[in-house]
Write a protein that holds these residues in place. Structure first.
Motif, PDB file in Angstrom:
ATOM      1  N   UNK A  41      77.732 -19.636  64.612  1.00 37.00           N
ATOM      2  CA  UNK A  41      78.930 -18.852  64.391  1.00 37.00           C
ATOM      3  C   UNK A  41      80.153 -19.727  64.189  1.00 37.00           C
ATOM      4  N   UNK A  42      81.191 -19.106  63.669  1.00 36.23           N
ATOM      5  CA  UNK A  42      82.461 -19.781  63.530  1.00 36.23           C
ATOM      6  C   UNK A  42      82.915 -20.280  64.901  1.00 36.23           C
ATOM      7  N   UNK A 243      69.101 -15.937  70.228  1.00 34.93           N
ATOM      8  CA  UNK A 243      70.254 -16.001  69.329  1.00 34.93           C
ATOM      9  C   UNK A 243      69.809 -16.186  67.881  1.00 34.93           C
ATOM     10  N   UNK A 247      70.590 -13.676  64.843  1.00 37.25           N
ATOM     11  CA  UNK A 247      71.274 -14.171  63.644  1.00 37.25           C
ATOM     12  C   UNK A 247      70.494 -13.795  62.386  1.00 37.25           C
ATOM     13  N   UNK A 266      72.436  -5.968  67.465  1.00 39.50           N
ATOM     14  CA  UNK A 266      73.887  -6.065  67.610  1.00 39.50           C
ATOM     15  C   UNK A 266      74.219  -6.776  68.917  1.00 39.50           C
ATOM     16  N   UNK A 267      75.032  -7.817  68.805  1.00 40.43           N
ATOM     17  CA  UNK A 267      75.295  -8.658  69.971  1.00 40.43           C
ATOM     18  C   UNK A 267      76.598  -8.344  70.681  1.00 40.43           C
ATOM     19  N   UNK A 269      80.933  -8.323  69.891  1.00 39.54           N
ATOM     20  CA  UNK A 269      81.776  -9.298  69.189  1.00 39.54           C
ATOM     21  C   UNK A 269      82.455 -10.280  70.118  1.00 39.54           C
ATOM     22  N   UNK A 270      82.286 -10.122  71.416  1.00 38.44           N
ATOM     23  CA  UNK A 270      83.080 -10.950  72.309  1.00 38.44           C
ATOM     24  C   UNK A 270      82.478 -12.326  72.525  1.00 38.44           C
ATOM     25  N   UNK A 271      82.856 -13.244  71.633  1.00 38.26           N
ATOM     26  CA  UNK A 271      82.379 -14.607  71.781  1.00 38.26           C
ATOM     27  C   UNK A 271      83.087 -15.251  72.956  1.00 38.26           C
ATOM     28  N   UNK A 286      75.975 -12.375  75.792  1.00 31.56           N
ATOM     29  CA  UNK A 286      75.668 -11.508  74.646  1.00 31.56           C
ATOM     30  C   UNK A 286      74.168 -11.304  74.470  1.00 31.56           C
TER      31      UNK A 286
ATOM     32  N   UNK B 150      90.952  -2.125  77.076  1.00 28.92           N
ATOM     33  CA  UNK B 150      91.321  -2.836  75.852  1.00 28.92           C
ATOM     34  C   UNK B 150      92.562  -2.277  75.194  1.00 28.92           C
ATOM     35  N   UNK B 159      88.797 -10.993  69.612  1.00 26.13           N
ATOM     36  CA  UNK B 159      88.071 -11.768  68.616  1.00 26.13           C
ATOM     37  C   UNK B 159      88.306 -11.144  67.238  1.00 26.13           C
ATOM     38  N   UNK B 161      86.218  -9.948  65.127  1.00 23.21           N
ATOM     39  CA  UNK B 161      85.459  -8.712  64.944  1.00 23.21           C
ATOM     40  C   UNK B 161      86.128  -7.539  65.652  1.00 23.21           C
ATOM     41  N   UNK B 162      86.634  -7.780  66.856  1.00 28.10           N
ATOM     42  CA  UNK B 162      87.324  -6.728  67.610  1.00 28.10           C
ATOM     43  C   UNK B 162      88.590  -6.295  66.879  1.00 28.10           C
ATOM     44  N   UNK B 165      87.758  -4.024  64.207  1.00 33.58           N
ATOM     45  CA  UNK B 165      87.474  -2.686  64.753  1.00 33.58           C
ATOM     46  C   UNK B 165      88.773  -1.942  65.055  1.00 33.58           C
ATOM     47  N   UNK B 189      81.500 -13.543  61.040  1.00 37.66           N
ATOM     48  CA  UNK B 189      80.123 -14.016  61.144  1.00 37.66           C
ATOM     49  C   UNK B 189      79.145 -12.878  60.904  1.00 37.66           C
ATOM     50  N   UNK B 190      77.929 -13.214  60.472  1.00 39.42           N
ATOM     51  CA  UNK B 190      76.984 -12.151  60.128  1.00 39.42           C
ATOM     52  C   UNK B 190      76.659 -11.254  61.314  1.00 39.42           C
ATOM     53  N   UNK B 191      76.611 -11.828  62.523  1.00 42.17           N
ATOM     54  CA  UNK B 191      76.298 -10.995  63.688  1.00 42.17           C
ATOM     55  C   UNK B 191      77.413  -9.979  63.921  1.00 42.17           C
ATOM     56  N   UNK B 192      78.644 -10.371  63.652  1.00 41.62           N
ATOM     57  CA  UNK B 192      79.785  -9.478  63.825  1.00 41.62           C
ATOM     58  C   UNK B 192      79.854  -8.497  62.651  1.00 41.62           C
ATOM     59  N   UNK B 194      77.430  -7.236  60.983  1.00 37.83           N
ATOM     60  CA  UNK B 194      76.446  -6.165  61.138  1.00 37.83           C
ATOM     61  C   UNK B 194      77.030  -5.021  61.958  1.00 37.83           C
TER      62      UNK B 194
END
Ligand SMILES: Nc1ncnc2c1ncn2[C@@H]1O[C@H](COP(=O)(O)OP(=O)(O)OP(=O)(O)O)[C@@H](O)[C@H]1O
Ligand SMILES: Nc1ncnc2c1ncn2[C@@H]1O[C@H](COP(=O)(O)OP(=O)(O)O)[C@@H](O)[C@H]1O
Ligand code: SF4
Ligand code: SF4
Ligand SMILES: [Mg+2]
Ligand SMILES: [Mg+2]
Lengths: 333, 335
Positions: A41-42, A243, A247, A266-267, A269-271, A286, B150, B159, B161-162, B165, B189-192, B194
């Protein structure tokens, strides 16, 4: 016959920017002439690994060997003879090419900086074939970067990176800023050059379809650490780390019929932050399969063939649950 | 989803040009497109093909210098040439936008709850207290966990992605009929990504919102679109239901795009990617020719002297603007 040293050997690499733990113990080997993709990820630390290898930043700890030579702590002067052995190409060719220099000067610059005695004539003589090699006409040498398209500029930076005939190329998102059609030509070019010249490549990217197309090996990064390593075939067919599985499940395929059958994991979004990574397994906040032990114990690397996966649930034979199909409640009972 | 029912959005012969210092730029030329209730239409094409300009022109978001002609009707009401006050009402309540970079559209000094609340107070005349409660509901709807907490955070505490949203929550606060999403996942990112695509799908399913999603990513299109519009140099090159487009691309540009992308299971050791030589042209005026002719392997004299009209190419609702449509599967088409 003594075996040839690997093109790149990174051991326990650590790079902290003050409190930011950008890279936190990464080990990675790239044999000569092989392509290893670094995905994640970024913010996971991919570019920082690349920048440590070319010594754009000074690693906090660990060693970097290029063609067998430990370059980690060489001074600028002692680094010089090794400079030509590794080159880097960046994502944004517009920002990485000096706008005041002619393309010919840009491409020849590594020769000038290498310290080798070479006349301007000799250098210029090397530029034209180099431009042709990357699919540009020789007269492009007399133009400025802003007079070229994005794809042409990326070819110029590839030409510059390869003129010193490096053993190792670091390609940091070389196609991410390009359109699909231009991307195809740059990927083809990298594949052709790699085959003809035989340099090794650390291919840093987000794009999993480009990874599958170009890479021999894949290393997956999460929050400053590698969570999995393996051959392209194995990672795409049997990813072991949750992970990596998530991915791969999340990247949509360009085929609506197949895509409809797929179910992304779906993981959330909170990295977590690289300032304060979670205890134990860094992916646990996650991970759909996380359990008690994940918070207290750092998972060891389980060997899988030549690669590895760092997860408590991966068995010594490399098997384990798959988050794409597993029901978390069953895995842990 | 089928396209049954009267379209909620009807774009007809939309053209946009910009006067610039170096002359006129023709950005969009004669684009027509319908959006049915509850339908997700994907718009795809390389950068500079006119996707964003088309999207912005729908609700009058282009700069004043833009010259816009043609017709855009929302439930029958003409939007091209409408007064700014009327357009502002439409933008708040009926047509909502989300863009690639949510941070530029969010106010950094207001909590997300206040920002969503303001939309509701202005457009729905809700009280402060009611709008806050509604903001929590909306944040839950777009999949933000512990929304009640939140709602009091600032954008920079979230983040990427958030934040996206939150943007979607703001966009759908007044229950718009149409959501225009311009590259909503390109920076993620792809995970976000999706997760965001899942939210858009849910909105359609739960609220019946029609979505126009713009992307250059064919995977995103395959994932979410019911129908697809392929843009090239300001024109619609091809339009088809999603399965049809991927299985039987007829325009040479569509076929080129599909075979330029690496396919699962292919590797450089055995396969070459098909390149499309050249670049998307920037046009001063629309030529009487196919704008793809300079890059097309099948171009002939006719392609260079007459613009191909959008015409049916078999299948339901499948049209392409090409004098010599591909007959075969994408992999063979451009070899
Ligand atoms: N010079 C710096 N000073 C402080 N922090 C930095 C610096 N360079 C990188 N970082 C931080 O280190 C972490 C890793 O960054 P890095 O650029 O290596 O990520 P990446 O995996 O390449 O991400 P991307 O996919 O977005 O390119 C991030 O948290 C980033 O903010
Ligand atoms: N404000 C503007 N002034 C002049 N030209 C513009 C303006 N906005 C967009 N364009 C031009 O219109 C064309 C289409 O742009 P755009 O719709 O943004 O492309 P896409 O979204 O498909 O990448 C491009 O050639 C672009 O440079
Ligand atoms: S160690 Fe635990 S949290 Fe980490 S990936 Fe494995 S199951 Fe998930
Ligand atoms: S009209 Fe002609 S030039 Fe245009 S895409 Fe079709 S075959 Fe190619
Ligand atoms: Mg990076
Ligand atoms: Mg755009």
């Amino acid at each position: 016959m003594t075996p040839q040293p690997n093109a790149l050997e990174i051991t326990d690499l650590v790079m902290h920017f003050g409190p930011v733990r950008a890279v936190d113990g990464v080990s990675l080997t790239i044999p000569r002439g092989r392509v290893t993709a670094l995905v994640g990820e970024s913010g996971s630390g991919k570019s920082t690994v690349g920048r440590c290898v070319v010594r754009l930043v000074e690693p906090t700890a660990g060693t970097v060997r290029i063609a067998g030579t430990d370059v980690t702590h060489l001074s600028r002067r002692h680094l010089r003879p090794h400079r030509g052995a590794v080159s880097i190409v960046f994502q944004d060719p517009a920002a990485s090419l000096d706008p005041r220099m002619l393309v010919g000067e840009i491409v020849a610059e590594p020769l000038r900086l290498s310290g080798k005695r070479m006349s301007r004539r000799e250098r210029e003589a090397r530029v034209a074939p180099q431009l042709e090699r990357v699919g540009l006409r020789a007269e492009v040498a007399r133009r400025y970067p802003h007079e070229l398209s994005g794809g042409q500029r990326q070819r110029v930076s590839i030409a510059r990176a390869l003129i010193s005939e490096p053993m190792l190329l670091i390609a940091d998102e070389p196609t991410s800023a390009l359109d699909v059609s231009v991307q195809a030509s740059v990927l083809n070019l990298l594949a052709d050059l790699q085959r003809d010249i035989g340099f090794a490549c650390l291919f840093i990217t987000h794009d999993l379809s480009a990874v599958e197309y170009l890479a021999d090996e894949i290393a997956v990064m999460y929050l400053g650490q590698l969570v999995e390593r393996g051959s392209r075939e194995r990672i795409f067919a049997r990813p072991a780390h949750p992970y990596t599985q998530a991915l791969l499940s999340a990247a949509p395929v360009a085929d609506p019929v197949r895509q409809r059958e797929r179910q992304p994991v779906l993981l959330g979004d909170d990295l977590p932050s690289a300032l304060d990574p979670p205890s134990g397994c860094r992916f646990r906040t996650r991970c759909p399969l996380a359990f008690d032990r994940c918070a207290t114990e750092v998972p060891a690397q389980t060997a899988i063939g030549d690669g590895m996966a760092a997860c408590h649930l991966v068995q010594p034979d490399g098997t384990g649950p798959d988050v794409r199909t597993a029901d978390p409640s069953e895995v842990l009972s | 989803m089928t396209t049954a029912g009267a379209p909620v959005l009807e774009i007809r012969d939309l053209s946009v040009s910009f006067p610039t210092e170096t002359g006129t730029v023709s950005a969009v030329d004669g684009v027509s497109l319908d959006l049915a209730p509850g339908e997700i239409v994907g718009m795809v094409g390389e950068s500079g093909c006119g996707k964003s300009v088309t999207a912005m022109s729908i609700a009058g978001l282009l700069p004043g210098s833009a010259r816009v002609t043609g017709s855009v009707r929302l439930d029958g009401t003409q939007l091209i040439g409408a007064r700014e006050a009327a357009l502002r009402r439409v933008r708040g309540r009926e047509i909502a936008y989300i863009f690639q970079e949510p941070m530029t559209s969010l106010n950094p000094v207001l909590t997300v709850g206040r920002q969503i609340g303001e939309v509701l107070q202005v457009h729905e005349r809700m009280s402060r207290r009611a709008s806050r409660a509604r903001a929590v509901e909306l944040l839950t709807l777009v999949g933000i966990p512990s929304a009640a907490q939140r709602v009091d955070t600032y954008p920079h505490q979230l983040s990427g992605g958030m934040r996206q949203r939150v943007m979607i929550a703001m966009a759908v606060a007044c229950g718009p009929k149409v959501l225009v999403a311009d590259e909503p996942t390109t920076a993620l990112d792809v995970t976000v990504q999706a997760g965001i695509l899942q939210v858009l799908r849910n909105l359609r399913d739960q609220l019946g919102t029609s979505v126009l999603i713009i992307t250059h990513d064919l995977g995103v299109i395959a994932d979410i679109a019911d129908r697809v519009v392929v843009m090239y140099a300001g024109r619609v090159a091809e339009r088809a239901p999603v399965d049809d487009l991927f299985a039987h691309p007829r325009h040479r540009y569509t076929a080129g795009l599909l075979s330029a992308s690496p396919q699962p299971g292919r590797h450089a050791g055995t396969d070459r990617l098909t390149e499309i030589p050249g670049l998307v042209p920037v046009l001063a005026s629309q030529p009487d020719a196919c704008t793809f002719a300079d890059r097309c392997p099948a171009a002939d004299e006719r392609c260079r002297t007459a613009a191909p009209p959008l015409a049916g190419v078999g299948g339901t609702d499948h049209v392409a603007a090409c004098w010599h449509p591909c007959e075969t599967a994408p992999q063979e088409a451009n070899r």
